[in-house]
Write a protein that holds these residues in place. Structure first.
Motif, mmCIF file in Angstrom:
data_model
loop_
_atom_site.group_PDB
_atom_site.id
_atom_site.type_symbol
_atom_site.label_atom_id
_atom_site.label_comp_id
_atom_site.label_asym_id
_atom_site.label_seq_id
_atom_site.Cartn_x
_atom_site.Cartn_y
_atom_site.Cartn_z
ATOM 1 N N ALA A 171 0.834 -1.205 0.000
ATOM 2 C CA ALA A 171 0.000 0.000 0.000
ATOM 3 C C ALA A 171 0.869 1.255 0.000
ATOM 4 C CB ALA A 171 -0.923 -0.007 1.220
ATOM 5 N N GLN A 172 1.938 1.239 0.794
ATOM 6 C CA GLN A 172 2.850 2.385 0.845
ATOM 7 C C GLN A 172 3.555 2.572 -0.500
ATOM 8 O OE1 GLN A 172 5.806 2.166 3.919
ATOM 9 N NE2 GLN A 172 6.534 4.253 3.604
ATOM 10 N N PHE A 173 3.862 1.456 -1.152
ATOM 11 C CA PHE A 173 4.521 1.547 -2.460
ATOM 12 C C PHE A 173 3.613 2.246 -3.457
ATOM 13 C CE2 PHE A 173 4.840 -0.286 -6.733
ATOM 14 C CZ PHE A 173 6.127 0.115 -7.077
ATOM 15 N N TYR A 174 2.325 1.831 -3.530
ATOM 16 C CA TYR A 174 1.418 2.417 -4.508
ATOM 17 C C TYR A 174 1.033 3.858 -4.155
ATOM 18 C CZ TYR A 174 0.800 -2.011 -6.953
ATOM 19 O OH TYR A 174 1.010 -3.150 -7.686
ATOM 20 N N SER A 175 1.064 4.190 -2.867
ATOM 21 C CA SER A 175 0.675 5.548 -2.462
ATOM 22 C C SER A 175 1.817 6.546 -2.575
ATOM 23 C CB SER A 175 0.135 5.536 -1.028
ATOM 24 O OG SER A 175 1.150 5.128 -0.123
ATOM 25 N N SER A 176 3.053 6.094 -2.418
ATOM 26 C CA SER A 176 4.165 7.041 -2.477
ATOM 27 C C SER A 176 5.436 6.460 -3.097
ATOM 28 C CB SER A 176 4.487 7.544 -1.058
ATOM 29 O OG SER A 176 4.877 6.467 -0.206
ATOM 30 N N GLY A 177 5.777 5.234 -2.742
ATOM 31 C CA GLY A 177 7.036 4.657 -3.206
ATOM 32 C C GLY A 177 7.185 4.597 -4.710
ATOM 33 N N ILE A 178 6.084 4.330 -5.403
ATOM 34 C CA ILE A 178 6.135 4.222 -6.853
ATOM 35 C C ILE A 178 6.551 5.534 -7.506
ATOM 36 C CG2 ILE A 178 3.690 4.818 -7.194
ATOM 37 C CD1 ILE A 178 3.618 2.746 -9.429
ATOM 38 N N PHE A 179 6.206 6.663 -6.865
ATOM 39 C CA PHE A 179 6.542 7.972 -7.416
ATOM 40 C C PHE A 179 7.985 8.375 -7.092
ATOM 41 C CE2 PHE A 179 1.957 8.018 -6.354
ATOM 42 C CZ PHE A 179 1.467 8.070 -7.647
ATOM 43 N N LYS A 180 8.635 7.607 -6.213
ATOM 44 C CA LYS A 180 10.029 7.876 -5.842
ATOM 45 C C LYS A 180 10.987 6.895 -6.499
ATOM 46 C CE LYS A 180 8.472 9.412 -1.253
ATOM 47 N NZ LYS A 180 8.538 9.138 0.213
#
Length: 206
Positions: A86-95
Motif C-alpha cells: 500500500a505504501q509503495f502504490y501511495s508514495s514509493g512508486i513515485f520515488k
C-alpha cells in the motif's frame, strides 16, 4: 532482471477472453441503459445476453481448470506485506522505489490484488449476476414468488454494479502500467513471462 514464467497458456486465454467479454457487456449494457446507440436497443439486449452466457461458460471451464491444477490457491487472501505494498502504490512508486512484492509461480498476486479479487468475487460479482439474472427472467418473478420485487431497484443495482466494474477495469488498466516499464505487465499477460528485479546481494547494499 530475472525472467519468471508466471502465466500458463490457459490463464492468458482466460484473462483476455474474460476482459473482452466484460468490456463488450459494459458497452452493450450502457446502450441498453440508453447512454448511446450503436447496435440498437434490441440487438444490444441480445448481444449482452449472449455475452453473459458465454462468460458463464468460460467461468465453468476456468473454475474446473483452477480446481484440477491447484491454481485456486493463488487467490487465497493474505495481509502479509500489505502495508508495504500500500505504501509503495501511495508514495514509493513515485520515488522510484522497488516493488516490495516479487511474483513467483506459487504466489503470482500481491496482497492488495488478492483482497481486491476477493471483493470482486464476494461482493461485486454477486451484485451484477443476481440483478442481471433477475432482470433477464423478469417474466418468471410471479412464479418464483417475487412479484413484490421492484424492477426499478433491480435495474438500479445492476447499473451500480456496472459502474463499479468499470471503475475496477480502469484501475486494473492503470496498475498494469506500473511495472518497471509501462508495458511490462501487459507483455507478461501475452507471453506468460514476467521480468522481476533481482534481489541485490547483501554485500552491495548501502
Amino acid at each position: 532482471m530475472a525472467r519468471v514464467y508466471l502465466f500458463k497458456g490457459f490463464e492468458r486465454f482466460w484473462h483476455w477472453s474474460q476482459a473482452a467479454l466484460i468490456i463488450f457487456m459494459l458497452l452493450t449494457g450502457f446502450e441498453v441503459h440508453g447512454t448511446y446507440s450503436v447496435f440498437g436497443f434490441e440487438k444490444a439486449v441480445n448481444f449482452h445476453t449472449l455475452a453473459a452466457w458465454t462468460l458463464v461458460g468460460l467461468w465453468v471451464f476456468a473454475i474446473f481448470w483452477h480446481l484440477t491444477t491447484g491454481e485456486w490457491r493463488q487467490y487465497i487472501p493474505t495481509t502479509k506485506k500489505i502495508m508495504a505494498v500500500a505504501q509503495f502504490y501511495s508514495s514509493g512508486i513515485f520515488k522510484g522505489e522497488p516493488h516490495p512484492f516479487k511474483p513467483t509461480p506459487s504466489h503470482k498476486h500481491n496482497p492488495m490484488q488478492l483482497l481486491t479479487y476477493l471483493g470482486v468475487l464476494t461482493l461485486l460479482s454477486p451484485l451484477i449476476w443476481v440483478t442481471g439474472w433477475l432482470y433477464l427472467f423478469y417474466a418468471d418473478w410471479a412464479a418464483w414468488g417475487l412479484s413484490g420485487l421492484q424492477l426499478q431497484w433491480v435495474a438500479t443495482g445492476h447499473t451500480i454494479g456496472a459502474f463499479l466494474m468499470l471503475a475496477f477495469l480502469i484501475s486494473h488498466l492503470y496498475l498494469a502500467t506500473t511495472g518497471h516499464t509501462v508495458t511490462a505487465h501487459l507483455k507478461s499477460m501475452i507471453t506468460g513471462w514476467e521480468e522481476t528485479e533481482e534481489d541485490e546481494p547483501a554485500g552491495k547494499r548501502a
